[in-house]
Scaffold this active site. Structure first.
Site, short mmCIF file in Angstrom:
data_model
loop_
_atom_site.label_atom_id
_atom_site.label_comp_id
_atom_site.label_asym_id
_atom_site.label_seq_id
_atom_site.Cartn_x
_atom_site.Cartn_y
_atom_site.Cartn_z
N SER A 256 15.19 -5.33 -5.86
CA SER A 256 15.45 -6.37 -4.98
C SER A 256 16.61 -5.84 -4.09
CB SER A 256 16.12 -7.32 -6.07
OG SER A 256 17.12 -6.87 -6.81
N LYS A 257 17.35 -6.85 -3.55
CA LYS A 257 18.20 -6.43 -2.56
C LYS A 257 19.53 -5.86 -3.24
CE LYS A 257 20.15 -8.40 1.54
NZ LYS A 257 19.47 -8.68 2.86
N ARG A 258 19.91 -6.10 -4.50
CA ARG A 258 20.94 -5.32 -5.05
C ARG A 258 20.68 -3.92 -5.24
NH1 ARG A 258 18.66 -7.57 -9.88
NH2 ARG A 258 18.30 -5.76 -11.39
N GLY A 260 19.66 -2.28 -2.77
CA GLY A 260 19.69 -1.65 -1.30
C GLY A 260 18.97 -2.58 -0.36
#
Length: 494
Positions: A256-258, A260
Protein backbone atom coordinates in the site's frame (compact mmCIF):
# COMPACT_ATOMS: atom_id res chain seq x y z
CA UNK A 1 1.79 -15.60 -35.11
CA UNK A 2 -0.07 -17.72 -32.55
CA UNK A 3 -3.76 -17.51 -31.62
CA UNK A 4 -2.92 -16.53 -28.03
CA UNK A 5 -4.73 -13.41 -26.87
CA UNK A 6 -4.30 -11.93 -23.38
CA UNK A 7 -5.59 -8.75 -21.85
CA UNK A 8 -4.86 -6.20 -19.16
CA UNK A 9 -8.07 -4.61 -17.94
CA UNK A 10 -7.47 -1.83 -15.41
CA UNK A 11 -10.22 0.13 -13.70
CA UNK A 12 -9.73 3.91 -14.14
CA UNK A 13 -10.48 4.76 -10.52
CA UNK A 14 -6.98 5.98 -9.68
CA UNK A 15 -3.37 5.80 -10.80
CA UNK A 16 -1.79 2.66 -12.20
CA UNK A 17 -0.12 1.00 -9.23
CA UNK A 18 2.69 -1.52 -8.81
CA UNK A 19 0.45 -4.56 -8.62
CA UNK A 20 -1.41 -3.54 -11.75
CA UNK A 21 1.79 -3.01 -13.68
CA UNK A 22 3.07 -6.44 -12.66
CA UNK A 23 -0.16 -7.98 -14.01
CA UNK A 24 0.15 -6.01 -17.25
CA UNK A 25 3.80 -6.98 -17.56
CA UNK A 26 3.20 -10.71 -17.13
CA UNK A 27 0.45 -10.62 -19.77
CA UNK A 28 2.61 -8.56 -22.12
CA UNK A 29 5.64 -10.83 -21.75
CA UNK A 30 3.52 -13.96 -22.20
CA UNK A 31 2.09 -12.55 -25.43
CA UNK A 32 5.52 -11.51 -26.70
CA UNK A 33 7.06 -14.87 -25.79
CA UNK A 34 4.31 -16.77 -27.61
CA UNK A 35 3.89 -14.43 -30.55
CA UNK A 36 0.35 -13.58 -29.41
CA UNK A 37 -1.67 -10.41 -28.94
CA UNK A 38 -1.75 -8.13 -25.89
CA UNK A 39 -5.04 -6.27 -25.46
CA UNK A 40 -5.68 -3.23 -23.24
CA UNK A 41 -9.29 -2.89 -22.08
CA UNK A 42 -10.63 -0.18 -19.78
CA UNK A 43 -13.10 -1.53 -17.22
CA UNK A 44 -14.86 1.71 -16.30
CA UNK A 45 -18.15 0.38 -14.92
CA UNK A 46 -17.55 1.87 -11.47
CA UNK A 47 -19.83 4.82 -12.13
CA UNK A 48 -18.93 6.72 -8.98
CA UNK A 49 -15.14 6.44 -9.15
CA UNK A 50 -14.10 5.99 -12.79
CA UNK A 51 -12.72 9.12 -14.45
CA UNK A 52 -11.29 10.06 -17.82
CA UNK A 53 -8.31 11.58 -16.01
CA UNK A 54 -7.46 8.24 -14.39
CA UNK A 55 -7.82 6.49 -17.76
CA UNK A 56 -5.34 8.95 -19.27
CA UNK A 57 -2.87 8.42 -16.41
CA UNK A 58 -3.07 4.65 -16.94
CA UNK A 59 -2.35 5.03 -20.66
CA UNK A 60 0.52 7.44 -19.94
CA UNK A 61 2.07 4.98 -17.49
CA UNK A 62 1.77 2.10 -19.96
CA UNK A 63 3.41 4.20 -22.66
CA UNK A 64 6.27 5.23 -20.34
CA UNK A 65 6.90 1.58 -19.50
CA UNK A 66 6.78 0.78 -23.24
CA UNK A 67 4.14 -1.89 -22.67
CA UNK A 68 2.63 -1.26 -26.06
CA UNK A 69 -0.73 -2.87 -26.74
CA UNK A 70 -1.66 -4.63 -29.97
CA UNK A 71 -5.30 -3.67 -29.51
CA UNK A 72 -6.95 -1.12 -27.28
CA UNK A 73 -7.54 2.62 -26.96
CA UNK A 74 -6.01 4.38 -29.94
CA UNK A 75 -5.27 1.07 -31.66
CA UNK A 76 -8.68 -0.49 -32.19
CA UNK A 77 -9.59 -3.62 -34.09
CA UNK A 78 -13.17 -3.15 -35.29
CA UNK A 79 -13.87 -6.84 -34.80
CA UNK A 80 -13.45 -6.48 -31.02
CA UNK A 81 -13.95 -2.77 -30.31
CA UNK A 82 -14.83 -0.70 -28.39
CA UNK A 83 -12.32 -1.27 -25.60
CA UNK A 84 -14.14 0.70 -22.91
CA UNK A 85 -16.84 -1.20 -21.03
CA UNK A 86 -19.15 1.79 -20.73
CA UNK A 87 -19.03 2.23 -24.51
CA UNK A 88 -19.81 -1.47 -24.86
CA UNK A 89 -22.68 -1.09 -22.39
CA UNK A 90 -24.17 1.70 -24.52
CA UNK A 91 -24.22 -0.68 -27.48
CA UNK A 92 -26.31 -3.15 -25.51
CA UNK A 93 -23.64 -5.86 -25.50
CA UNK A 94 -24.13 -6.93 -21.88
CA UNK A 95 -27.90 -6.55 -21.81
CA UNK A 96 -28.22 -9.00 -24.70
CA UNK A 97 -26.56 -11.83 -22.79
CA UNK A 98 -28.19 -10.97 -19.46
CA UNK A 99 -31.61 -11.17 -21.11
CA UNK A 100 -30.61 -14.48 -22.66
CA UNK A 101 -29.77 -15.90 -19.22
CA UNK A 102 -33.08 -14.64 -17.80
CA UNK A 103 -34.99 -16.17 -20.73
CA UNK A 104 -33.28 -19.51 -20.08
CA UNK A 105 -34.13 -19.20 -16.36
CA UNK A 106 -30.45 -19.15 -15.47
CA UNK A 107 -30.76 -15.65 -14.02
CA UNK A 108 -33.63 -13.61 -12.59
CA UNK A 109 -34.64 -10.06 -11.63
CA UNK A 110 -34.18 -9.28 -7.96
CA UNK A 111 -36.12 -6.41 -6.37
CA UNK A 112 -34.43 -6.41 -2.97
CA UNK A 113 -32.86 -3.11 -1.97
CA UNK A 114 -29.19 -2.93 -0.93
CA UNK A 115 -30.37 -2.26 2.62
CA UNK A 116 -32.52 -5.40 2.63
CA UNK A 117 -29.63 -7.48 1.32
CA UNK A 118 -27.40 -6.06 4.03
CA UNK A 119 -29.91 -7.13 6.68
CA UNK A 120 -29.94 -10.67 5.22
CA UNK A 121 -26.17 -10.91 5.41
CA UNK A 122 -26.00 -9.58 8.95
CA UNK A 123 -28.62 -12.14 10.04
CA UNK A 124 -26.65 -14.92 8.36
CA UNK A 125 -23.53 -13.89 10.29
CA UNK A 126 -25.52 -13.88 13.51
CA UNK A 127 -26.73 -17.41 12.70
CA UNK A 128 -23.12 -18.37 11.91
CA UNK A 129 -23.95 -18.99 8.25
CA UNK A 130 -22.18 -17.73 5.10
CA UNK A 131 -23.14 -14.03 4.71
CA UNK A 132 -24.96 -14.26 1.39
CA UNK A 133 -28.15 -13.27 -0.36
CA UNK A 134 -30.93 -15.68 0.62
CA UNK A 135 -32.49 -16.02 -2.85
CA UNK A 136 -35.94 -14.75 -1.89
CA UNK A 137 -36.59 -13.24 -5.36
CA UNK A 138 -35.47 -16.39 -7.13
CA UNK A 139 -38.93 -18.02 -7.13
CA UNK A 140 -41.17 -15.01 -7.67
CA UNK A 141 -44.01 -15.64 -10.09
CA UNK A 142 -44.46 -13.40 -13.16
CA UNK A 143 -47.37 -11.77 -11.34
CA UNK A 144 -45.31 -11.05 -8.25
CA UNK A 145 -42.57 -9.54 -10.37
CA UNK A 146 -45.08 -7.33 -12.16
CA UNK A 147 -46.47 -6.12 -8.83
CA UNK A 148 -42.96 -5.24 -7.65
CA UNK A 149 -42.51 -3.12 -10.74
CA UNK A 150 -45.90 -1.46 -10.26
CA UNK A 151 -44.77 -0.64 -6.73
CA UNK A 152 -41.77 1.18 -8.21
CA UNK A 153 -39.20 -1.39 -7.24
CA UNK A 154 -36.10 -1.35 -9.42
CA UNK A 155 -34.43 -4.66 -10.16
CA UNK A 156 -30.97 -6.00 -10.56
CA UNK A 157 -30.35 -9.27 -12.35
CA UNK A 158 -28.91 -12.12 -10.30
CA UNK A 159 -27.28 -15.24 -11.64
CA UNK A 160 -28.61 -18.55 -10.29
CA UNK A 161 -25.79 -20.36 -8.56
CA UNK A 162 -25.88 -24.04 -7.76
CA UNK A 163 -26.08 -24.46 -4.00
CA UNK A 164 -24.33 -27.82 -3.92
CA UNK A 165 -21.23 -29.55 -5.22
CA UNK A 166 -17.90 -28.00 -6.05
CA UNK A 167 -16.44 -25.90 -8.82
CA UNK A 168 -12.97 -26.99 -9.92
CA UNK A 169 -10.44 -24.60 -11.43
CA UNK A 170 -7.36 -26.02 -13.12
CA UNK A 171 -5.04 -23.09 -12.68
CA UNK A 172 -1.83 -22.97 -14.74
CA UNK A 173 0.19 -21.79 -11.73
CA UNK A 174 -1.70 -23.27 -8.77
CA UNK A 175 -2.99 -26.51 -10.21
CA UNK A 176 -6.33 -27.84 -9.00
CA UNK A 177 -8.36 -25.39 -6.90
CA UNK A 178 -11.78 -26.40 -5.53
CA UNK A 179 -14.60 -24.08 -4.47
CA UNK A 180 -17.59 -25.11 -2.32
CA UNK A 181 -20.69 -23.94 -4.20
CA UNK A 182 -22.72 -23.76 -0.98
CA UNK A 183 -20.63 -20.74 0.04
CA UNK A 184 -21.54 -18.83 -3.12
CA UNK A 185 -24.76 -16.85 -3.44
CA UNK A 186 -26.85 -15.73 -6.39
CA UNK A 187 -24.69 -12.80 -7.41
CA UNK A 188 -25.60 -9.65 -9.32
CA UNK A 189 -24.68 -9.59 -13.00
CA UNK A 190 -26.55 -6.40 -13.97
CA UNK A 191 -27.09 -3.43 -11.68
CA UNK A 192 -30.37 -1.55 -11.47
CA UNK A 193 -28.74 1.23 -13.53
CA UNK A 194 -28.22 -1.20 -16.41
CA UNK A 195 -24.46 -1.24 -15.84
CA UNK A 196 -22.95 -4.74 -15.82
CA UNK A 197 -21.29 -6.05 -12.67
CA UNK A 198 -17.61 -6.93 -12.84
CA UNK A 199 -17.87 -10.73 -12.94
CA UNK A 200 -20.39 -10.64 -15.77
CA UNK A 201 -18.81 -7.88 -17.87
CA UNK A 202 -15.35 -9.40 -17.89
CA UNK A 203 -16.69 -12.82 -18.94
CA UNK A 204 -18.68 -11.33 -21.82
CA UNK A 205 -15.75 -9.19 -22.92
CA UNK A 206 -13.16 -11.95 -22.62
CA UNK A 207 -15.35 -14.25 -24.71
CA UNK A 208 -16.16 -11.70 -27.41
CA UNK A 209 -12.54 -10.54 -27.57
CA UNK A 210 -11.44 -14.19 -27.87
CA UNK A 211 -9.15 -14.02 -24.84
CA UNK A 212 -7.34 -17.35 -24.52
CA UNK A 213 -5.52 -16.86 -21.21
CA UNK A 214 -6.41 -14.77 -18.15
CA UNK A 215 -3.31 -13.89 -16.10
CA UNK A 216 -4.16 -11.88 -13.00
CA UNK A 217 -3.39 -11.41 -9.31
CA UNK A 218 -4.50 -14.06 -6.85
CA UNK A 219 -6.84 -11.55 -5.20
CA UNK A 220 -9.12 -12.42 -8.14
CA UNK A 221 -9.14 -16.15 -7.50
CA UNK A 222 -12.40 -15.88 -5.53
CA UNK A 223 -14.05 -14.50 -8.70
CA UNK A 224 -13.11 -17.57 -10.72
CA UNK A 225 -16.01 -19.89 -9.74
CA UNK A 226 -18.64 -17.24 -10.48
CA UNK A 227 -17.09 -16.50 -13.85
CA UNK A 228 -16.77 -20.18 -14.66
CA UNK A 229 -20.49 -20.70 -14.00
CA UNK A 230 -21.34 -17.84 -16.36
CA UNK A 231 -19.19 -19.39 -19.10
CA UNK A 232 -20.94 -22.71 -18.64
CA UNK A 233 -24.42 -21.16 -18.57
CA UNK A 234 -23.80 -19.37 -21.86
CA UNK A 235 -22.19 -22.44 -23.42
CA UNK A 236 -18.88 -20.66 -23.99
CA UNK A 237 -15.39 -22.07 -23.93
CA UNK A 238 -13.41 -20.77 -20.97
CA UNK A 239 -9.95 -19.23 -21.26
CA UNK A 240 -7.13 -20.75 -19.25
CA UNK A 241 -6.60 -19.08 -15.88
CA UNK A 242 -3.35 -18.27 -14.11
CA UNK A 243 -3.35 -16.45 -10.76
CA UNK A 244 -0.02 -14.90 -9.82
CA UNK A 245 1.13 -14.34 -6.26
CA UNK A 246 0.31 -11.25 -4.25
CA UNK A 247 2.87 -8.48 -3.65
CA UNK A 248 3.49 -7.65 0.01
CA UNK A 249 5.43 -4.97 1.83
CA UNK A 250 8.43 -5.83 4.00
CA UNK A 251 6.08 -6.02 7.00
CA UNK A 252 4.09 -8.81 5.37
CA UNK A 253 1.03 -6.63 4.77
CA UNK A 254 -0.47 -6.11 1.35
CA UNK A 255 1.45 -3.45 -0.58
CA UNK A 256 0.00 0.00 0.00
CA UNK A 257 0.96 3.66 -0.06
CA UNK A 258 2.61 3.44 3.36
CA UNK A 259 5.24 1.12 1.85
CA UNK A 260 6.25 3.82 -0.65
CA UNK A 261 4.90 4.93 -3.99
CA UNK A 262 2.20 2.73 -5.42
CA UNK A 263 1.61 4.95 -8.46
CA UNK A 264 4.03 3.98 -11.19
CA UNK A 265 4.45 7.54 -12.43
CA UNK A 266 5.70 8.56 -8.99
CA UNK A 267 8.69 6.33 -9.65
CA UNK A 268 9.25 8.18 -12.89
CA UNK A 269 9.26 11.47 -10.97
CA UNK A 270 11.79 10.01 -8.53
CA UNK A 271 14.14 9.29 -11.41
CA UNK A 272 13.77 5.55 -11.90
CA UNK A 273 14.22 4.19 -15.40
CA UNK A 274 11.31 2.36 -16.98
CA UNK A 275 13.59 -0.62 -17.66
CA UNK A 276 14.28 -0.85 -13.93
CA UNK A 277 10.59 -1.13 -13.05
CA UNK A 278 10.10 -3.79 -15.74
CA UNK A 279 13.13 -5.78 -14.59
CA UNK A 280 12.29 -5.56 -10.89
CA UNK A 281 8.57 -6.30 -11.14
CA UNK A 282 9.09 -9.42 -13.21
CA UNK A 283 11.17 -10.81 -10.33
CA UNK A 284 8.15 -10.46 -8.02
CA UNK A 285 6.59 -13.85 -8.65
CA UNK A 286 8.74 -15.18 -11.49
CA UNK A 287 12.29 -16.51 -11.78
CA UNK A 288 14.63 -18.36 -14.09
CA UNK A 289 16.25 -21.67 -13.21
CA UNK A 290 19.60 -19.95 -12.71
CA UNK A 291 18.06 -17.12 -10.61
CA UNK A 292 19.22 -14.42 -13.02
CA UNK A 293 18.51 -10.94 -11.61
CA UNK A 294 19.32 -8.42 -14.32
CA UNK A 295 17.64 -8.66 -17.72
CA UNK A 296 17.22 -6.67 -20.86
CA UNK A 297 13.66 -6.43 -22.12
CA UNK A 298 14.55 -8.68 -25.05
CA UNK A 299 15.86 -11.32 -22.66
CA UNK A 300 12.61 -11.19 -20.73
CA UNK A 301 10.58 -11.69 -23.89
CA UNK A 302 12.62 -14.77 -24.70
CA UNK A 303 12.74 -16.31 -21.22
CA UNK A 304 9.36 -15.57 -19.66
CA UNK A 305 7.16 -18.57 -18.87
CA UNK A 306 3.99 -18.79 -16.78
CA UNK A 307 5.17 -22.14 -15.47
CA UNK A 308 8.08 -20.40 -13.72
CA UNK A 309 5.68 -18.23 -11.70
CA UNK A 310 5.47 -19.08 -8.01
CA UNK A 311 2.53 -19.19 -5.64
CA UNK A 312 4.21 -17.66 -2.57
CA UNK A 313 3.67 -13.94 -1.93
CA UNK A 314 6.44 -11.66 -3.19
CA UNK A 315 8.06 -8.99 -1.02
CA UNK A 316 8.52 -5.53 -2.49
CA UNK A 317 11.98 -4.33 -1.48
CA UNK A 318 12.63 -0.61 -2.19
CA UNK A 319 16.36 -1.06 -1.44
CA UNK A 320 16.72 -3.71 -4.13
CA UNK A 321 14.77 -1.56 -6.58
CA UNK A 322 17.14 1.35 -5.91
CA UNK A 323 20.19 -0.91 -6.30
CA UNK A 324 18.85 -2.21 -9.60
CA UNK A 325 18.24 1.31 -10.88
CA UNK A 326 21.88 2.19 -10.16
CA UNK A 327 22.96 -0.91 -12.09
CA UNK A 328 20.76 0.04 -15.03
CA UNK A 329 22.12 3.59 -15.05
CA UNK A 330 25.70 2.32 -14.99
CA UNK A 331 24.92 0.20 -18.05
CA UNK A 332 24.05 3.33 -20.03
CA UNK A 333 26.46 5.43 -22.04
CA UNK A 334 27.12 8.97 -20.88
CA UNK A 335 25.16 10.24 -23.88
CA UNK A 336 22.17 8.14 -22.86
CA UNK A 337 22.39 9.39 -19.27
CA UNK A 338 22.40 12.99 -20.53
CA UNK A 339 19.31 12.34 -22.68
CA UNK A 340 17.50 10.56 -19.84
CA UNK A 341 18.30 13.44 -17.49
CA UNK A 342 16.98 16.04 -19.91
CA UNK A 343 13.78 14.01 -20.37
CA UNK A 344 13.42 13.77 -16.59
CA UNK A 345 13.84 17.54 -16.22
CA UNK A 346 11.09 18.12 -18.78
CA UNK A 347 8.76 15.57 -17.21
CA UNK A 348 9.15 17.05 -13.73
CA UNK A 349 9.02 20.69 -14.95
CA UNK A 350 12.53 21.30 -13.64
CA UNK A 351 14.07 22.68 -16.82
CA UNK A 352 14.78 26.01 -15.13
CA UNK A 353 17.12 24.15 -12.78
CA UNK A 354 19.70 23.81 -15.54
CA UNK A 355 18.79 26.62 -17.92
CA UNK A 356 22.07 28.47 -17.16
CA UNK A 357 24.24 25.35 -17.20
CA UNK A 358 26.73 24.88 -20.00
CA UNK A 359 25.67 21.77 -21.92
CA UNK A 360 29.18 20.54 -22.70
CA UNK A 361 30.29 21.02 -19.10
CA UNK A 362 27.21 19.08 -17.94
CA UNK A 363 28.04 16.19 -20.25
CA UNK A 364 31.60 16.07 -18.88
CA UNK A 365 30.38 16.27 -15.29
CA UNK A 366 27.97 13.38 -15.92
CA UNK A 367 30.87 11.26 -17.12
CA UNK A 368 32.70 11.91 -13.85
CA UNK A 369 29.69 11.17 -11.64
CA UNK A 370 28.21 8.33 -13.71
CA UNK A 371 28.97 5.58 -11.19
CA UNK A 372 27.44 7.48 -8.28
CA UNK A 373 24.04 8.07 -9.87
CA UNK A 374 21.28 5.86 -8.45
CA UNK A 375 18.33 8.02 -9.48
CA UNK A 376 18.05 10.67 -12.17
CA UNK A 377 16.94 13.08 -9.46
CA UNK A 378 20.39 12.63 -7.83
CA UNK A 379 22.13 14.34 -10.74
CA UNK A 380 21.55 18.00 -9.82
CA UNK A 381 23.00 17.59 -6.32
CA UNK A 382 25.95 15.60 -7.67
CA UNK A 383 27.01 18.11 -10.33
CA UNK A 384 25.56 21.49 -9.39
CA UNK A 385 28.84 22.71 -7.89
CA UNK A 386 30.37 22.69 -11.37
CA UNK A 387 27.99 25.47 -12.41
CA UNK A 388 27.87 27.76 -9.41
CA UNK A 389 29.97 30.87 -9.16
CA UNK A 390 29.71 30.95 -5.40
CA UNK A 391 30.84 27.66 -3.94
CA UNK A 392 28.50 26.27 -1.30
CA UNK A 393 30.86 24.98 1.39
CA UNK A 394 29.74 22.08 3.56
CA UNK A 395 30.29 23.08 7.17
CA UNK A 396 31.80 19.75 8.21
CA UNK A 397 34.17 19.74 5.23
CA UNK A 398 35.47 23.20 6.11
CA UNK A 399 35.89 22.41 9.79
CA UNK A 400 37.70 19.16 9.23
CA UNK A 401 39.78 19.93 6.16
CA UNK A 402 40.53 23.66 6.26
CA UNK A 403 40.09 25.06 9.75
CA UNK A 404 40.87 22.38 12.31
CA UNK A 405 43.90 22.93 14.54
CA UNK A 406 45.69 20.10 12.78
CA UNK A 407 44.89 21.17 9.23
CA UNK A 408 44.56 24.94 8.96
CA UNK A 409 48.25 25.89 8.58
CA UNK A 410 48.95 23.20 6.01
CA UNK A 411 45.68 23.91 4.18
CA UNK A 412 46.57 27.59 3.94
CA UNK A 413 50.02 26.70 2.63
CA UNK A 414 48.67 24.26 0.01
CA UNK A 415 46.02 26.67 -1.27
CA UNK A 416 48.37 29.67 -1.32
CA UNK A 417 51.03 27.71 -3.24
CA UNK A 418 48.42 26.32 -5.64
CA UNK A 419 46.94 29.77 -6.30
CA UNK A 420 50.43 30.95 -7.22
CA UNK A 421 51.57 27.92 -9.24
CA UNK A 422 48.53 26.61 -11.08
CA UNK A 423 48.15 29.67 -13.37
CA UNK A 424 51.54 28.65 -14.80
CA UNK A 425 50.54 24.98 -15.17
CA UNK A 426 50.74 24.60 -18.95
CA UNK A 427 49.26 21.11 -19.09
CA UNK A 428 45.98 21.09 -17.17
CA UNK A 429 45.20 17.45 -17.76
CA UNK A 430 44.30 15.13 -14.87
CA UNK A 431 47.62 13.30 -15.22
CA UNK A 432 49.71 16.47 -15.03
CA UNK A 433 47.63 17.88 -12.17
CA UNK A 434 48.19 14.75 -10.14
CA UNK A 435 51.95 15.01 -10.80
CA UNK A 436 51.80 18.62 -9.59
CA UNK A 437 49.94 17.73 -6.38
CA UNK A 438 52.22 14.83 -5.52
CA UNK A 439 55.26 16.97 -6.25
CA UNK A 440 53.99 19.68 -3.91
CA UNK A 441 53.47 17.11 -1.16
CA UNK A 442 57.00 15.79 -1.60
CA UNK A 443 58.48 19.29 -1.69
CA UNK A 444 56.73 20.38 1.51
CA UNK A 445 57.24 17.01 3.18
CA UNK A 446 53.54 16.46 3.84
CA UNK A 447 51.15 13.65 3.00
CA UNK A 448 49.42 13.64 -0.38
CA UNK A 449 46.04 13.74 1.35
CA UNK A 450 47.06 17.02 2.98
CA UNK A 451 47.34 18.45 -0.52
CA UNK A 452 44.41 16.69 -2.16
CA UNK A 453 41.74 17.39 0.48
CA UNK A 454 42.12 21.16 0.87
CA UNK A 455 42.07 21.62 -2.90
CA UNK A 456 38.95 19.47 -3.22
CA UNK A 457 37.06 21.40 -0.56
CA UNK A 458 38.23 24.75 -1.92
CA UNK A 459 36.96 24.09 -5.46
CA UNK A 460 33.85 21.98 -4.74
CA UNK A 461 32.87 22.83 -1.18
CA UNK A 462 32.55 19.16 -0.27
CA UNK A 463 34.70 16.24 0.85
CA UNK A 464 33.17 13.70 -1.52
CA UNK A 465 32.90 13.85 -5.27
CA UNK A 466 34.49 12.70 -8.49
CA UNK A 467 38.20 12.11 -8.88
CA UNK A 468 39.96 15.33 -7.86
CA UNK A 469 42.19 15.73 -10.86
CA UNK A 470 39.55 14.73 -13.40
CA UNK A 471 37.27 17.29 -11.73
CA UNK A 472 39.95 20.00 -11.99
CA UNK A 473 40.53 19.20 -15.66
CA UNK A 474 36.81 19.48 -16.43
CA UNK A 475 36.47 22.76 -14.48
CA UNK A 476 39.41 24.25 -16.29
CA UNK A 477 42.35 26.26 -15.09
CA UNK A 478 40.66 29.63 -14.82
CA UNK A 479 37.76 28.41 -12.68
CA UNK A 480 39.95 26.23 -10.45
CA UNK A 481 42.31 29.10 -9.68
CA UNK A 482 39.37 31.46 -9.09
CA UNK A 483 37.77 29.03 -6.64
CA UNK A 484 41.02 28.50 -4.73
CA UNK A 485 41.47 32.26 -4.36
CA UNK A 486 37.87 32.61 -3.14
CA UNK A 487 38.55 29.97 -0.46
CA UNK A 488 41.78 31.71 0.62
CA UNK A 489 40.02 35.05 0.94
CA UNK A 490 37.06 33.53 2.77
CA UNK A 491 38.88 31.37 5.29
CA UNK A 492 42.43 32.67 5.65
CA UNK A 493 42.40 36.44 5.03
CA UNK A 494 40.78 37.46 8.31
Amino acid sequence: MSDIRVRFAPSPTGDLHIGGVRTALFNWLFAKNKGGKFILRIEDTDEMRSTEESAKVILDAMKWLELEWDEGPGNENLKYSPYSQMERKERGIYRKYADELVADELAYPCYCTPEEVDVMRKKARTDKLPPKYDGRCRHLTPGQRKQKEIDGRKSVIRFKMSGSGTTVLNDIIRGRVEFDNSLLDDFVIMKASGVPAYNFACVVDDYLMEITHVLRGDDHISNAPRQMHIYNALGWKMPEFAHVSMILGADGARLSKRHGHTSVLEYRKEGYLWETLINYLVLLGWSTEDSQQIFTVEELKQKFSIKRCGISPSIFDPAKLLWLNGEKIRSKTSKQIYELFIDWLKYTDNEKLTETWDVELLKKALILEHDKIKLLKDIPSLVDFFFTKDVGYEEEAVKKTLLSEKSKDIAKLVLTESAARLPNQHDFSAVSLEEYARGLAAEKNIKTGQVFHPIRVAISGRMQGPGLFQMMEVMGKEDVVRRINVAINKFFQK
